[in-house]
Design an enzyme around this catalytic site. Structure first.
Site, short mmCIF file in Angstrom:
data_model
loop_
_atom_site.label_atom_id
_atom_site.label_comp_id
_atom_site.label_asym_id
_atom_site.label_seq_id
_atom_site.Cartn_x
_atom_site.Cartn_y
_atom_site.Cartn_z
N ALA A 143 0.84 -1.21 0.10
CA ALA A 143 -0.15 -0.05 0.02
C ALA A 143 1.05 1.28 -0.15
O ALA A 143 2.14 1.20 0.39
CB ALA A 143 -0.94 0.00 1.27
N GLY A 155 0.66 -4.90 1.04
CA GLY A 155 -0.62 -5.02 0.28
C GLY A 155 -0.40 -6.03 -0.95
O GLY A 155 -1.38 -6.23 -1.68
N GLU A 164 -0.71 -9.28 -0.42
CA GLU A 164 -2.04 -9.76 -0.11
C GLU A 164 -2.75 -9.34 -1.38
O GLU A 164 -3.91 -10.29 -1.65
CB GLU A 164 -2.71 -8.61 0.72
CG GLU A 164 -1.81 -8.82 2.11
CD GLU A 164 -2.27 -7.74 3.38
OE1 GLU A 164 -1.83 -6.60 2.82
OE2 GLU A 164 -2.58 -7.93 4.22
N GLU A 205 5.02 -4.80 7.23
CA GLU A 205 4.24 -4.06 7.70
C GLU A 205 4.55 -3.73 9.06
O GLU A 205 4.50 -2.59 9.72
CB GLU A 205 2.79 -4.21 7.65
CG GLU A 205 2.23 -4.20 6.66
CD GLU A 205 1.99 -5.41 5.71
OE1 GLU A 205 2.72 -6.21 5.76
OE2 GLU A 205 1.02 -5.59 4.95
C1 HXC Z 1 5.04 4.40 -1.45
C2 HXC Z 1 6.94 3.29 -2.13
C3 HXC Z 1 6.52 2.02 -1.48
C4 HXC Z 1 5.57 2.03 -0.95
C5 HXC Z 1 8.59 1.94 -2.56
N1 HXC Z 1 8.21 3.07 -2.84
N2 HXC Z 1 7.53 1.11 -1.96
N3 HXC Z 1 6.08 4.46 -1.94
N4 HXC Z 1 4.60 3.09 -0.76
N5 HXC Z 1 4.89 0.72 -0.12
C6 HXC Z 1 8.82 4.27 -3.46
C7 HXC Z 1 10.05 4.59 -2.79
O1 HXC Z 1 9.85 5.50 -1.69
C8 HXC Z 1 10.85 5.33 -3.87
O2 HXC Z 1 10.40 6.61 -4.26
C9 HXC Z 1 10.54 4.47 -4.83
O3 HXC Z 1 9.28 3.74 -4.64
C10 HXC Z 1 11.62 3.31 -4.99
O4 HXC Z 1 11.90 2.72 -3.97
P1 HXC Z 1 13.30 2.37 -3.34
O5 HXC Z 1 13.25 2.06 -1.82
O6 HXC Z 1 14.17 3.40 -3.56
O7 HXC Z 1 13.83 0.93 -4.00
P2 HXC Z 1 14.68 -0.18 -3.52
O8 HXC Z 1 15.93 0.50 -2.73
O9 HXC Z 1 14.95 -1.00 -4.47
O10 HXC Z 1 13.98 -0.90 -2.49
C11 HXC Z 1 12.61 -1.71 -2.91
C12 HXC Z 1 11.91 -1.97 -1.46
C13 HXC Z 1 11.45 -0.71 -0.58
C14 HXC Z 1 12.51 -3.13 -0.87
C15 HXC Z 1 10.55 -2.66 -2.12
O11 HXC Z 1 11.01 0.35 -1.45
C16 HXC Z 1 10.71 -1.06 0.43
O12 HXC Z 1 11.09 -1.46 1.34
N6 HXC Z 1 9.49 -0.46 0.34
C17 HXC Z 1 8.34 -0.50 1.06
C18 HXC Z 1 7.94 -1.66 1.57
C19 HXC Z 1 6.55 -2.02 2.66
O13 HXC Z 1 6.94 -1.74 3.70
N7 HXC Z 1 5.38 -2.35 2.10
C20 HXC Z 1 4.44 -2.53 2.95
C21 HXC Z 1 3.57 -1.28 2.99
S1 HXC Z 1 2.29 -1.24 4.16
P3 HXC Z 1 11.49 7.75 -4.32
O14 HXC Z 1 10.59 9.00 -4.36
O15 HXC Z 1 12.33 7.75 -3.15
O16 HXC Z 1 12.24 7.31 -5.56
C22 HXC Z 1 1.26 -1.98 3.28
C23 HXC Z 1 -0.18 -2.19 4.24
C24 HXC Z 1 -0.81 -3.43 3.90
O17 HXC Z 1 1.28 -2.62 2.41
C25 HXC Z 1 -2.25 -3.28 4.83
C26 HXC Z 1 -3.25 -2.66 3.75
C27 HXC Z 1 -3.36 -2.44 2.45
#
Ligand code: HXC
Length: 259
Positions: A66, A110, A113, A133
């Site tokens: 998400a 998400g 999911e 998360e």
């Molecule tokens: C918003 C995101 C994002 C996310 C990545 N980006 N994941 N933006 N929401 N979930 C954005 C980053 O901010 C970044 O933007 C760009 O995408 C590239 O990501 P990087 O981190 O620079 O890439 P990398 O170093 O290759 O790392 C990839 C990654 C990491 C390991 C996937 O991005 C990451 O950990 N993302 C978050 C994963 C996460 O926590 N997902 C769960 C979310 S909570 P910029 O502008 O800096 O270039 C969730 C809740 C579910 O899903 C419950 C309800 C649905």
């Protein structure tokens, strides 16, 4: 229909393919994207020429979760009042034709999911699954705490949700989360081959198979068996059952009419 955050196309005039398209955010799932995805799935489901759907992302990310930037400022009042997630993430649950997730790269939070809401997952060898998360001070909120233990056991679901670690494609296949792992450059070819195979069967039978298998996750074994048995009986009322069995007996290829 115009979409901004997804691409929609039809393959071989019968497979509806939806590609998530927010590359700069690794396909992070926001409200607009989920609305577009739901609308596209519903349109394909209502289109009699479509027999199967595929949801995919990019090589780097199916979906990295998400949209954290969008969620960061939400309050309890916001998400509770607006019915966050329930409002527009679960339209896929009402889709009656088969939906395959073709996953390459990250399928996190998400994104994992969403893949699990599909009927099965075909993974590229670079796929990585996880429910990170916990690192954000929250828990999975789109069914992850329920579908993951059903798919891969309580032990592995706890491991993933509590440590936030990622699982690679090989581990995901061993654990039963994905039905097959294929080379990255073969992902769409193999997924479309599976989808086309499904399209060639009777839609009545593929929908009944999907509905019956989903019953295994909802109720008791005896209720599920009864549901399956009644669906099985009902299919003997279809022309497609006559066609399928006559084709076998007469050593020819069946031509189903979805009737
Ligand atoms: C918003 C995101 C994002 C996310 C990545 N980006 N994941 N933006 N929401 N979930 C954005 C980053 O901010 C970044 O933007 C760009 O995408 C590239 O990501 P990087 O981190 O620079 O890439 P990398 O170093 O290759 O790392 C990839 C990654 C990491 C390991 C996937 O991005 C990451 O950990 N993302 C978050 C994963 C996460 O926590 N997902 C769960 C979310 S909570 P910029 O502008 O800096 O270039 C969730 C809740 C579910 O899903 C419950 C309800 C649905």
């Amino acid at each position: 229909m115009n979409h901004e955050l997804i691409h929609v196309r039809v393959e071989a005039e019968k497979v509806g393919v939806i590609t998530l398209n927010r590359p700069k955010q690794l396909n992070a799932l926001n409200d607009q994207l989920m609305n577009e995805l739901g609308a596209a799935l519903k349109a394909f489901d209502a289109d009699a020429t479509i027999g199967c759907m595929v949801i995919t992302g990019s090589e780097k990310a199916f979906a990295a979760g998400a949209d954290i930037a969008a969620m960061a400022g939400y309050s309890f009042a916001d998400v509770y009042r607006d019915d966050y997630i329930t409002r527009n993430w679960e339209q896929i649950r009402s889709i009656r034709k088969p939906v395959i997730a073709a996953v390459s790269g990250f399928a996190l939070g998400g994104g994992c999911e969403l893949a699990m809401m599909c009927d099965f997952i075909i993974a590229a060898d670079n796929a990585r699954f996880g429910q990170p998360e916990i690192k954000l001070g929250i828990i999975p909120g789109a069914g992850g705490t329920q579908r993951l233990p059903r798919a891969i056991s309580k032990a592995k679901a706890m491991d993933l949700a509590l440590t936030g670690r990622m699982m690679d494609a090989a581990e995901a296949e061993r654990a039963g989360l994905v039905s097959r792992v294929v080379a990255l450059d073969k992902l769409m070819e193999e997924t479309l081959a599976a989808a086309l195979m499904i399209c060639d069967y009777s839609q009545l039978a593929t929908m009944a198979a999907k509905e019956s298998i989903n019953r295994a996750f909802e109720g008791t074994l005896s209720d599920g068996i009864m549901f399956e048995r009644r669906m099985f009986h009902a299919l003997f009322a279809t022309a497609d059952q006559k066609e399928g069995m006559d084709a076998f007996v007469n050593k020819r290829k069946a031509k189903f009419k979805n009737a």
